[in-house]
Every structure is written in structure tokens, then in C-alpha cells.
Design a protein around this motif. Structure first.
Motif, PDB file in Angstrom:
ATOM      1  N   LEU A  53      26.126  57.210 -33.834  1.00  0.00           N
ATOM      2  CA  LEU A  53      27.085  57.946 -34.677  1.00  0.00           C
ATOM      3  C   LEU A  53      28.211  57.039 -35.155  1.00  0.00           C
ATOM      4  O   LEU A  53      28.654  57.137 -36.303  1.00  0.00           O
ATOM      5  CB  LEU A  53      27.658  59.141 -33.913  1.00  0.00           C
ATOM      6  CG  LEU A  53      26.768  60.369 -33.877  1.00  0.00           C
ATOM      7  CD1 LEU A  53      27.240  61.334 -32.794  1.00  0.00           C
ATOM      8  CD2 LEU A  53      26.761  61.070 -35.231  1.00  0.00           C
ATOM      9  N   LEU A  54      28.677  56.159 -34.286  1.00  0.00           N
ATOM     10  CA  LEU A  54      29.725  55.211 -34.672  1.00  0.00           C
ATOM     11  C   LEU A  54      29.224  54.309 -35.796  1.00  0.00           C
ATOM     12  O   LEU A  54      29.945  54.058 -36.770  1.00  0.00           O
ATOM     13  CB  LEU A  54      30.174  54.382 -33.468  1.00  0.00           C
ATOM     14  CG  LEU A  54      31.188  53.279 -33.770  1.00  0.00           C
ATOM     15  CD1 LEU A  54      32.470  53.854 -34.358  1.00  0.00           C
ATOM     16  CD2 LEU A  54      31.490  52.474 -32.517  1.00  0.00           C
ATOM     17  N   GLU A  55      27.994  53.841 -35.659  1.00  0.00           N
ATOM     18  CA  GLU A  55      27.408  53.001 -36.710  1.00  0.00           C
ATOM     19  C   GLU A  55      27.329  53.773 -38.029  1.00  0.00           C
ATOM     20  O   GLU A  55      27.658  53.239 -39.095  1.00  0.00           O
ATOM     21  CB  GLU A  55      26.020  52.550 -36.269  1.00  0.00           C
ATOM     22  CG  GLU A  55      25.468  51.403 -37.076  1.00  0.00           C
ATOM     23  CD  GLU A  55      24.162  50.889 -36.507  1.00  0.00           C
ATOM     24  OE1 GLU A  55      23.160  50.900 -37.243  1.00  0.00           O
ATOM     25  OE2 GLU A  55      24.142  50.486 -35.325  1.00  0.00           O
ATOM     26  N   ASP A  56      26.922  55.045 -37.950  1.00  0.00           N
ATOM     27  CA  ASP A  56      26.885  55.899 -39.148  1.00  0.00           C
ATOM     28  C   ASP A  56      28.280  56.049 -39.745  1.00  0.00           C
ATOM     29  O   ASP A  56      28.451  56.007 -40.965  1.00  0.00           O
ATOM     30  CB  ASP A  56      26.318  57.282 -38.820  1.00  0.00           C
ATOM     31  CG  ASP A  56      24.831  57.257 -38.492  1.00  0.00           C
ATOM     32  OD1 ASP A  56      24.159  56.231 -38.742  1.00  0.00           O
ATOM     33  OD2 ASP A  56      24.330  58.277 -37.968  1.00  0.00           O
ATOM     34  N   ALA A  57      29.269  56.232 -38.876  1.00  0.00           N
ATOM     35  CA  ALA A  57      30.655  56.376 -39.335  1.00  0.00           C
ATOM     36  C   ALA A  57      31.111  55.110 -40.070  1.00  0.00           C
ATOM     37  O   ALA A  57      31.762  55.191 -41.117  1.00  0.00           O
ATOM     38  CB  ALA A  57      31.586  56.667 -38.161  1.00  0.00           C
ATOM     39  N   GLU A  58      30.758  53.964 -39.518  1.00  0.00           N
ATOM     40  CA  GLU A  58      31.136  52.702 -40.162  1.00  0.00           C
ATOM     41  C   GLU A  58      30.432  52.536 -41.506  1.00  0.00           C
ATOM     42  O   GLU A  58      31.034  52.031 -42.467  1.00  0.00           O
ATOM     43  CB  GLU A  58      30.847  51.532 -39.227  1.00  0.00           C
ATOM     44  CG  GLU A  58      31.800  51.522 -38.033  1.00  0.00           C
ATOM     45  CD  GLU A  58      31.457  50.485 -36.968  1.00  0.00           C
ATOM     46  OE1 GLU A  58      30.255  50.187 -36.787  1.00  0.00           O
ATOM     47  OE2 GLU A  58      32.393  50.005 -36.313  1.00  0.00           O
ATOM     48  N   ASP A  59      29.181  52.991 -41.593  1.00  0.00           N
ATOM     49  CA  ASP A  59      28.466  52.947 -42.869  1.00  0.00           C
ATOM     50  C   ASP A  59      29.139  53.852 -43.896  1.00  0.00           C
ATOM     51  O   ASP A  59      29.305  53.475 -45.062  1.00  0.00           O
ATOM     52  CB  ASP A  59      26.999  53.375 -42.698  1.00  0.00           C
ATOM     53  CG  ASP A  59      26.172  52.336 -41.952  1.00  0.00           C
ATOM     54  OD1 ASP A  59      26.616  51.168 -41.834  1.00  0.00           O
ATOM     55  OD2 ASP A  59      25.078  52.708 -41.467  1.00  0.00           O
ATOM     56  N   GLU A  60      29.517  55.056 -43.459  1.00  0.00           N
ATOM     57  CA  GLU A  60      30.212  55.993 -44.352  1.00  0.00           C
ATOM     58  C   GLU A  60      31.549  55.399 -44.805  1.00  0.00           C
ATOM     59  O   GLU A  60      31.944  55.540 -45.962  1.00  0.00           O
ATOM     60  CB  GLU A  60      30.444  57.344 -43.667  1.00  0.00           C
ATOM     61  CG  GLU A  60      29.176  58.074 -43.272  1.00  0.00           C
ATOM     62  CD  GLU A  60      28.376  58.600 -44.441  1.00  0.00           C
ATOM     63  OE1 GLU A  60      28.822  58.523 -45.598  1.00  0.00           O
ATOM     64  OE2 GLU A  60      27.266  59.112 -44.186  1.00  0.00           O
ATOM     65  N   PHE A  61      32.229  54.733 -43.882  1.00  0.00           N
ATOM     66  CA  PHE A  61      33.497  54.082 -44.210  1.00  0.00           C
ATOM     67  C   PHE A  61      33.276  53.033 -45.297  1.00  0.00           C
ATOM     68  O   PHE A  61      34.034  52.955 -46.268  1.00  0.00           O
ATOM     69  CB  PHE A  61      34.108  53.447 -42.956  1.00  0.00           C
ATOM     70  CG  PHE A  61      35.430  52.786 -43.195  1.00  0.00           C
ATOM     71  CD1 PHE A  61      36.606  53.519 -43.119  1.00  0.00           C
ATOM     72  CD2 PHE A  61      35.511  51.431 -43.497  1.00  0.00           C
ATOM     73  CE1 PHE A  61      37.830  52.919 -43.347  1.00  0.00           C
ATOM     74  CE2 PHE A  61      36.734  50.822 -43.729  1.00  0.00           C
ATOM     75  CZ  PHE A  61      37.898  51.569 -43.657  1.00  0.00           C
ATOM     76  N   ASP A  62      32.233  52.210 -45.115  1.00  0.00           N
ATOM     77  CA  ASP A  62      31.920  51.168 -46.103  1.00  0.00           C
ATOM     78  C   ASP A  62      31.615  51.767 -47.465  1.00  0.00           C
ATOM     79  O   ASP A  62      31.899  51.152 -48.491  1.00  0.00           O
ATOM     80  CB  ASP A  62      30.736  50.317 -45.631  1.00  0.00           C
ATOM     81  CG  ASP A  62      31.099  49.448 -44.421  1.00  0.00           C
ATOM     82  OD1 ASP A  62      32.303  49.248 -44.150  1.00  0.00           O
ATOM     83  OD2 ASP A  62      30.163  48.991 -43.731  1.00  0.00           O
TER      84      ASP A  62
ATOM     85  N   GLU B 197      34.356  62.551 -39.479  1.00  0.00           N
ATOM     86  CA  GLU B 197      33.528  63.538 -38.760  1.00  0.00           C
ATOM     87  C   GLU B 197      32.582  62.853 -37.773  1.00  0.00           C
ATOM     88  O   GLU B 197      32.482  63.255 -36.619  1.00  0.00           O
ATOM     89  CB  GLU B 197      32.723  64.374 -39.758  1.00  0.00           C
ATOM     90  CG  GLU B 197      33.557  65.362 -40.535  1.00  0.00           C
ATOM     91  CD  GLU B 197      32.763  66.064 -41.637  1.00  0.00           C
ATOM     92  OE1 GLU B 197      31.515  66.004 -41.627  1.00  0.00           O
ATOM     93  OE2 GLU B 197      33.403  66.664 -42.522  1.00  0.00           O
ATOM     94  N   LYS B 198      31.895  61.825 -38.235  1.00  0.00           N
ATOM     95  CA  LYS B 198      30.927  61.129 -37.374  1.00  0.00           C
ATOM     96  C   LYS B 198      31.630  60.381 -36.238  1.00  0.00           C
ATOM     97  O   LYS B 198      31.159  60.379 -35.103  1.00  0.00           O
ATOM     98  CB  LYS B 198      30.064  60.183 -38.206  1.00  0.00           C
ATOM     99  CG  LYS B 198      29.096  60.919 -39.118  1.00  0.00           C
ATOM    100  CD  LYS B 198      28.220  59.968 -39.899  1.00  0.00           C
ATOM    101  CE  LYS B 198      27.382  60.633 -40.951  1.00  0.00           C
ATOM    102  NZ  LYS B 198      26.554  61.706 -40.544  1.00  0.00           N
ATOM    103  N   ALA B 199      32.764  59.758 -36.541  1.00  0.00           N
ATOM    104  CA  ALA B 199      33.511  59.035 -35.508  1.00  0.00           C
ATOM    105  C   ALA B 199      34.049  60.004 -34.458  1.00  0.00           C
ATOM    106  O   ALA B 199      33.992  59.721 -33.255  1.00  0.00           O
ATOM    107  CB  ALA B 199      34.653  58.236 -36.138  1.00  0.00           C
ATOM    108  N   ASN B 200      34.547  61.146 -34.906  1.00  0.00           N
ATOM    109  CA  ASN B 200      35.048  62.150 -33.957  1.00  0.00           C
ATOM    110  C   ASN B 200      33.928  62.670 -33.064  1.00  0.00           C
ATOM    111  O   ASN B 200      34.132  62.885 -31.862  1.00  0.00           O
ATOM    112  CB  ASN B 200      35.714  63.314 -34.695  1.00  0.00           C
ATOM    113  CG  ASN B 200      37.068  62.940 -35.268  1.00  0.00           C
ATOM    114  OD1 ASN B 200      37.670  61.939 -34.886  1.00  0.00           O
ATOM    115  ND2 ASN B 200      37.556  63.742 -36.195  1.00  0.00           N
ATOM    116  N   GLU B 201      32.758  62.851 -33.650  1.00  0.00           N
ATOM    117  CA  GLU B 201      31.611  63.320 -32.874  1.00  0.00           C
ATOM    118  C   GLU B 201      31.200  62.260 -31.844  1.00  0.00           C
ATOM    119  O   GLU B 201      30.917  62.581 -30.687  1.00  0.00           O
ATOM    120  CB  GLU B 201      30.442  63.640 -33.813  1.00  0.00           C
ATOM    121  CG  GLU B 201      29.335  64.419 -33.161  1.00  0.00           C
ATOM    122  CD  GLU B 201      28.227  64.821 -34.136  1.00  0.00           C
ATOM    123  OE1 GLU B 201      27.131  65.141 -33.646  1.00  0.00           O
ATOM    124  OE2 GLU B 201      28.445  64.807 -35.369  1.00  0.00           O
ATOM    125  N   ALA B 202      31.200  60.998 -32.259  1.00  0.00           N
ATOM    126  CA  ALA B 202      30.865  59.903 -31.337  1.00  0.00           C
ATOM    127  C   ALA B 202      31.868  59.849 -30.191  1.00  0.00           C
ATOM    128  O   ALA B 202      31.483  59.703 -29.020  1.00  0.00           O
ATOM    129  CB  ALA B 202      30.857  58.573 -32.092  1.00  0.00           C
TER     130      ALA B 202
END
Length: 103
Positions: A67-76, A85-90
Motif C-alpha cells: 500500500l505504501l508503494e501504491d501511495a508513492e506511485d499515486e504521489f508521483d 488514502e493508501k498511506a493512511n491505510e498502510a
């Protein structure tokens, strides 16, 4: 006139909703918090004595890291709302797993 008033009200609501979107700073903070929670969980796993609990925590760790990796991708991609949302879930998954390990 009523229809025009409704349209104006709807546009105002849309602008308010857009104004509440997460900022880049919000996303950075959420990602940092998730990283901290994941690091805390990793440390707790190192100290775990129960192999069953450790295995379960490692599964949660993998889920949180994904999820953190997904959050970083969304950030990029500058999708800061989704990144938050993804970072909070992680972060939540990592904290819950750490709490379970601590007993």
C-alpha cells in the motif's frame, strides 16, 4: 430562477469539495507516517517470540508495504488524495499488526 439558483449552489458545492482535496504536503506527511509505522512494525517483528504471531505480522507488513508503494506511485502521479488514502491505510495496517504483536 430556481433552476439557476440550484446550478449556482451545485457549482459552489463542487468548488468546496475540490477545495478539500489533499495537498502535496498532506500526501508527504501521510507517506512519512506510514513509513514510521512500518519501521516500528519491522522492529517489533524482530523482537517477536511467537512464530505464529510473527508470521501473521509479516503478512500484514507485506500488505502495508504494498500500500505504501501504491501511495508513492499515486504521489508521483500527483494524485495526492489517493496517496493519502493508501498511506493512511498502510499506516493503520502496520499499527494494528504491531499492537497485535505486542499483545
Amino acid at each position: 430562477k430556481a433552476i439557476k439558483a440550484i446550478k449556482i449552489a451545485e457549482e459552489a458545492i463542487d468548488e468546496l469539495e475540490e477545495g478539500e482535496e489533499a495537498t502535496e504536503e498532506d500526501a508527504e506527511e501521510a507517506i512519512d507516517d506510514a513509513k514510521d509505522a512500518i519501521n516500528d512494525l519491522e522492529a517489533e517483528i524482530e523482537n517477536a517470540t511467537s512464530s505464529d504471531a510473527k508470521t501473521e505480522a509479516e503478512e500484514k507488513l507485506a500488505e502495508a508495504e504494498e500500500l505504501l508503494e501504491d501511495a508513492e506511485d499515486e504521489f508521483d502521479d500527483e494524485d495526492f488524495e489517493s496517496a493519502v488514502e493508501k498511506a493512511n491505510e498502510a499506516e493503520e495496517i502496520a499499527k494494528d499488526a504491531k499492537d497485535e504483536l505486542e499483545g
